[in-house]
Design a protein around this motif. Structure first.
Motif, PDB file in Angstrom:
ATOM      1  N   VAL A  20      10.427  37.296  -0.363  1.00 14.05           N
ATOM      2  CA  VAL A  20      10.617  38.043   0.878  1.00 14.05           C
ATOM      3  C   VAL A  20       9.374  38.878   1.183  1.00 14.05           C
ATOM      4  CG1 VAL A  20      12.005  39.871   1.952  1.00 14.05           C
ATOM      5  CG2 VAL A  20      13.115  38.069   0.643  1.00 14.05           C
ATOM      6  N   VAL A  21       8.665  39.292   0.153  1.00 12.90           N
ATOM      7  CA  VAL A  21       7.426  40.067   0.339  1.00 12.90           C
ATOM      8  C   VAL A  21       6.226  39.136   0.479  1.00 12.90           C
ATOM      9  CG1 VAL A  21       5.874  41.724  -0.758  1.00 12.90           C
ATOM     10  CG2 VAL A  21       8.338  42.036  -0.917  1.00 12.90           C
ATOM     11  N   TRP A  22       6.126  38.142  -0.423  1.00 13.69           N
ATOM     12  CA  TRP A  22       4.928  37.295  -0.462  1.00 13.69           C
ATOM     13  C   TRP A  22       4.779  36.407   0.770  1.00 13.69           C
ATOM     14  CZ3 TRP A  22       2.263  39.782  -3.585  1.00 13.69           C
ATOM     15  CH2 TRP A  22       2.653  40.114  -4.864  1.00 13.69           C
ATOM     16  N   LEU A  57      -9.847  34.978  -0.443  1.00 13.91           N
ATOM     17  CA  LEU A  57      -9.389  35.286  -1.798  1.00 13.91           C
ATOM     18  C   LEU A  57      -7.961  35.829  -1.766  1.00 13.91           C
ATOM     19  CD1 LEU A  57     -12.703  36.656  -3.086  1.00 13.91           C
ATOM     20  CD2 LEU A  57     -11.201  35.274  -4.478  1.00 13.91           C
ATOM     21  N   LEU A  58      -7.673  36.672  -0.802  1.00 11.40           N
ATOM     22  CA  LEU A  58      -6.342  37.240  -0.671  1.00 11.40           C
ATOM     23  C   LEU A  58      -5.321  36.150  -0.356  1.00 11.40           C
ATOM     24  CD1 LEU A  58      -4.624  39.801  -0.622  1.00 11.40           C
ATOM     25  CD2 LEU A  58      -5.122  39.958   1.811  1.00 11.40           C
ATOM     26  N   VAL A  59      -5.664  35.254   0.553  1.00  9.53           N
ATOM     27  CA  VAL A  59      -4.754  34.165   0.900  1.00  9.53           C
ATOM     28  C   VAL A  59      -4.539  33.246  -0.304  1.00  9.53           C
ATOM     29  CG1 VAL A  59      -4.499  32.090   2.325  1.00  9.53           C
ATOM     30  CG2 VAL A  59      -5.213  34.231   3.367  1.00  9.53           C
ATOM     31  N   GLY A  60      -5.589  32.968  -1.054  1.00 12.14           N
ATOM     32  CA  GLY A  60      -5.445  32.143  -2.261  1.00 12.14           C
ATOM     33  C   GLY A  60      -4.544  32.803  -3.289  1.00 12.14           C
ATOM     34  N   GLY A  61      -4.712  34.109  -3.474  1.00 10.93           N
ATOM     35  CA  GLY A  61      -3.846  34.833  -4.407  1.00 10.93           C
ATOM     36  C   GLY A  61      -2.401  34.876  -3.941  1.00 10.93           C
ATOM     37  N   LEU A  62      -2.197  35.072  -2.642  1.00 14.34           N
ATOM     38  CA  LEU A  62      -0.834  35.087  -2.109  1.00 14.34           C
ATOM     39  C   LEU A  62      -0.178  33.719  -2.222  1.00 14.34           C
ATOM     40  CD1 LEU A  62      -1.270  37.339   1.036  1.00 14.34           C
ATOM     41  CD2 LEU A  62       0.046  37.860  -1.011  1.00 14.34           C
TER      42      LEU A  62
END
Length: 168
Positions: A92-94, A118-123
Motif C-alpha cells: 500500500v505504501v510502495w 535509483l529511487l525507482v529501481g529501489g522501489l
C-alpha cells in the motif's frame, strides 16, 4: 483458499504415497494416494518437539515424523501469517510511491545518473520482494500445522535425509 489448520493437543498425520508418475516431454503427472493417520496416542508434547513413527498404509514403509508442541506450532503459524500480511500490506505504501516517482520525466542528458532512477529501481525491488516474500510467508503460515520432517526409518534405526514417494 483453505482455512488455516486448527492446532490442538491431539493431532493426525496427513500422509501421501506416490502411486504413479508419468513423464510426457517436460510435463510430469503424478497420482498420490492420501491417508489420514490418527491414533489416541498422537498427543503433542508439552514443550519442544518429538519424533513419532508411522507406517504408510499403502506400501508399509516405516516413517518418522517430527511433531511440534501446540504452543510452538501456533506461534510459528501466527508469525508466518503476520510477517506475510505485513509485507503484503507494505505494498500500500510502495506501489503509490513507485507510480508517483516512476511517472516523473527524466533528464535527457544523463538518464542513468538520475537520482530518481535509483529511487525507482529501489522501489521496484521493494514492491517485488514485498509481494513474493509476503505471499510466500502468508501461504506458509496458513498451511503450517506443526508436523514436519518426514524421514524413512532404516533397518538399523537411523533416519534418511531424503524421502522418495511420500509427502506430508
Amino acid at each position: 483458499m483453505k482455512n488455516a489448520p486448527k492446532i490442538e493437543r491431539q493431532y493426525q498425520v496427513g500422509l501421501s504415497c506416490l502411486i504413479d508418475a508419468k513423464a510426457h516431454g517436460n510435463l510430469i503427472t503424478s497420482k498420490w494416494q492420501l491417508h489420514s493417520i490418527a491414533s489416541p496416542d498422537f498427543i503433542r508434547p508439552e514443550t519442544g518437539q518429538t519424533s513419532i513413527k508411522v507406517e504408510c498404509p499403502r506400501c508399509r514403509r516405516v516413517l518418522s515424523v517430527t511433531v511440534e508442541s501446540a504452543r510452538k506450532a501456533r506461534t510459528k503459524q501466527r508469525a508466518y501469517r503476520y510477517v506475510g500480511a505485513l509485507l503484503l500490506w507494505s505494498l500500500v505504501v510502495w506501489l503509490p510511491m513507485l507510480f508517483h516517482y516512476g511517472g516523473k520525466p527524466v533528464d535527457e542528458g544523463k538518464p542513468e545518473q538520475s537520482p530518481s532512477m535509483l529511487l525507482v529501481g529501489g522501489l521496484f525491488t521493494a514492491v517485488f520482494v514485498s509481494f513474493v516474500v509476503g505471499l510466500a510467508f502468508f501461504r506458509t503460515g496458513r498451511g503450517h500445522d506443526g508436523i514436519r520432517k518426514l524421514r524413512w526409518m532404516r533397518p538399523d534405526g537411523s533416519l534418511s535425509v531424503l524421502v522418495k514417494g511420500h509427502k506430508l
